[in-house]
Design an enzyme around this catalytic site. Sequence first.
Site, mmCIF file in Angstrom:
data_model
loop_
_atom_site.group_PDB
_atom_site.id
_atom_site.type_symbol
_atom_site.label_atom_id
_atom_site.label_comp_id
_atom_site.label_asym_id
_atom_site.label_seq_id
_atom_site.Cartn_x
_atom_site.Cartn_y
_atom_site.Cartn_z
ATOM 1 N N GLU A 1 34.897 45.770 45.865
ATOM 2 C CA GLU A 1 34.300 44.410 46.182
ATOM 3 C C GLU A 1 34.202 44.189 47.571
ATOM 4 O O GLU A 1 33.240 43.867 48.408
ATOM 5 C CB GLU A 1 34.438 43.527 45.235
ATOM 6 C CG GLU A 1 33.656 42.162 45.441
ATOM 7 C CD GLU A 1 34.001 41.119 44.353
ATOM 8 O OE1 GLU A 1 33.903 39.920 44.694
ATOM 9 O OE2 GLU A 1 34.562 41.445 43.336
ATOM 10 N N ASP A 2 35.466 44.273 48.223
ATOM 11 C CA ASP A 2 35.523 43.566 49.397
ATOM 12 C C ASP A 2 36.223 44.555 50.474
ATOM 13 O O ASP A 2 36.359 43.874 51.824
ATOM 14 C CB ASP A 2 36.640 42.352 49.303
ATOM 15 C CG ASP A 2 36.326 41.341 48.474
ATOM 16 O OD1 ASP A 2 34.948 41.085 48.633
ATOM 17 O OD2 ASP A 2 37.098 40.859 47.862
#
Length: 726
Positions: free
Chosen positions: A115-116
Amino acid sequence: MSAEATSPGARSRRRGRTSIDLRRLGRAALLGPASRDRLPDAIGHVADAHRAHHPDADLLVLGKAYVLAEMSHRGQFRKSGEPYITHPLAVTLILAELGAETTTLTASLLHDTVEDTDVTLDQVRAEFGDEVCYLVDGVTKLEKVDYGAAAEPETFRKMLVATGNDVRVMSIKLADRLHNMRTLGVMRPEKQARIAKVTHDVLIPLAERLGVQALKTELEDLVFAILQPDEYERTRAVIADRATTGPSLDTIAVDVRRTLREADISAEVVIRPRHFVSVHRARLKRGEMRGTDFGRLLVLVGEDADCYAVLGELHTCFTPVISEFKDFIAAPKYNLYQSLHTAVAGLDGAVVEVLIRTHQMHRVAEAGVVALGNPYTPVDGAEPADGERADPTRPGWLSRLLAWQESATDPDTFWTTLRADLAQDREISVFPADGGMLGLPAGATCVDAAYAQYGDGAHGCIGARVNGRLATLSTVLVDGDTVQLLLAQGPVQAPGDAGGGGGLGDAGGPGGERTGPVAGQAQEAAPGPSPEWLDHARTPAARIAIAGWLAANPESLKVPESEPRAPGAVTAGRRGVANVVVDVPEDATVRLAGCCTPVPPDDVTGFLVRGGAVTVHRAECSAVGRMAALGRSPVAVSWGDEAECRVTLYAESFGRPRLLADLTEAIATAGAAIVSANVEPPSEQRVRHTYTLQLPDAAGLAGLMRAMRDVPGVFDVRRAQHEPAS
């Protein structure tokens, strides 16, 4: 990402509490990965917690996952100032302390990488396998740039669908949210409130349904502090100034230990303090708090049989509070919870609640599905039967949720319905007459059972039998009921095709004008659900299916007319049937409603229904309110001069020889003629009779009913009447 990254100098005040030393973890993380021959220092505490539950676990994969997570998150910081790697470490520690197995811990270390960071799912799959990749993908949020305002509900939809295949997805999400809530004090107050509200509405009910009480109780307290700060501070003050009236829990615990020791029962007795929300609820319920109200006694034993032995000793040596006894061992809760609950009073009257369970039950009570390890691992090398995964949470609420979410294509509908569904936190089990079991939320009705059993085929449902007795579709079911749903013989039609109403309206279902198979009259087609069904549906699947059918058949909301009519002249003195005078056109058909069978001198009203007919109801009949809600105007009705009338009576009795002969003799003696009669097969030694009777004078009705009640074995006689709408 669990908390927004920021520059290292942007430190702010942090409200909440942590279970690990984030500063120490931050320093260890900044040192980078360790040499190949040992685990990185930063996950030493995770390894210790994991080995406590799984002594033979291979920790090399955890070290490998940490190295990838640390390198990918390097340079990222949380708003509180700690290196970002401290967050996946804290989440992993939470799961390790609950007893999660190695695959779950590996995925939790990596849960924010895709996600990051620049790490991809393909990389995760290549390094750690399909299972870890599936778990990481399941908790990865959808991008706001792609989904806009629908990102949050669609992310939860994605997580729930993934949870349907592997419950460990939601375990990681719950631990992730718990650490975020612990460190939420760095956020703006409005953002704290928004996150806390979603946690309260969605995550806490999911933690309850998955049985992860350890996470649920702490989440409740953290949400309580944010959403009700004044009550939280008041509760904290009450706990700090703990009441000292009466004996303390320590004193009673000593008495219980002595009692069990003298009975030669090996047991561990510990005090379980109530958490903040539990104390708050107890204070609202009981008012002044005593020392024993701030906690419970937990008795842990080795075997199931020992639980009942402890219960027997406590109820023998102390005064039991019978109303507080619950056996969740013989009948476990839907979230795997097992325990005996009781309450006993000491010599001075102080009451203490006691929980009795085995050590294994306690593990499951605290950690829920997390304590199961990998629920999909074959037992002794054997594959689960019929290819089904051996997931104990799948047959109930989760299966229902996965079924209805497919129909809720609109994100707002899904989000609203999800919150409403999760708010129903109790389950019941009902049993179809043809076998099997249906899991339904508490408060569910026959409408919900119909859609749970038949799906869209329930559009043709026209009635039900509950425990062998005819019941309206609005009947609320209770745990253990047997339900037989009565379906029309033909396909569902739009209302204009065959004429007729839904099973709950004025012309549908038991008690209505059209009784269908309930009365043995075959129907060519079912008219479909009526709008009133939405008032009685509790499950999202039923509500979505009914609303969809009504939207596709808007004509079902209209009252059709046989043909346009000019305002008809009042036919004063016109008799419809059964001595009824109505204000209707000359050629209208008049009939008495079978749901309430009005007789003189009942207060009555009439309604124009399909086909131009007028149905006459007693004023207190529940069908009157439903028709008024549909916008149907009442028709003036009065009684004529004739005394003769017809009425339907229900008689409930115990089965015995010559009962039918004695009842019919009592009816004949009272001067009534039997138009029709129906006697249902005995159920649990009870028999239900339905009689339609012609009386020479309505004044004799009360005497007739008394005479029928006087027949030995008859315990109730009543007139036909709709049950009030719930």
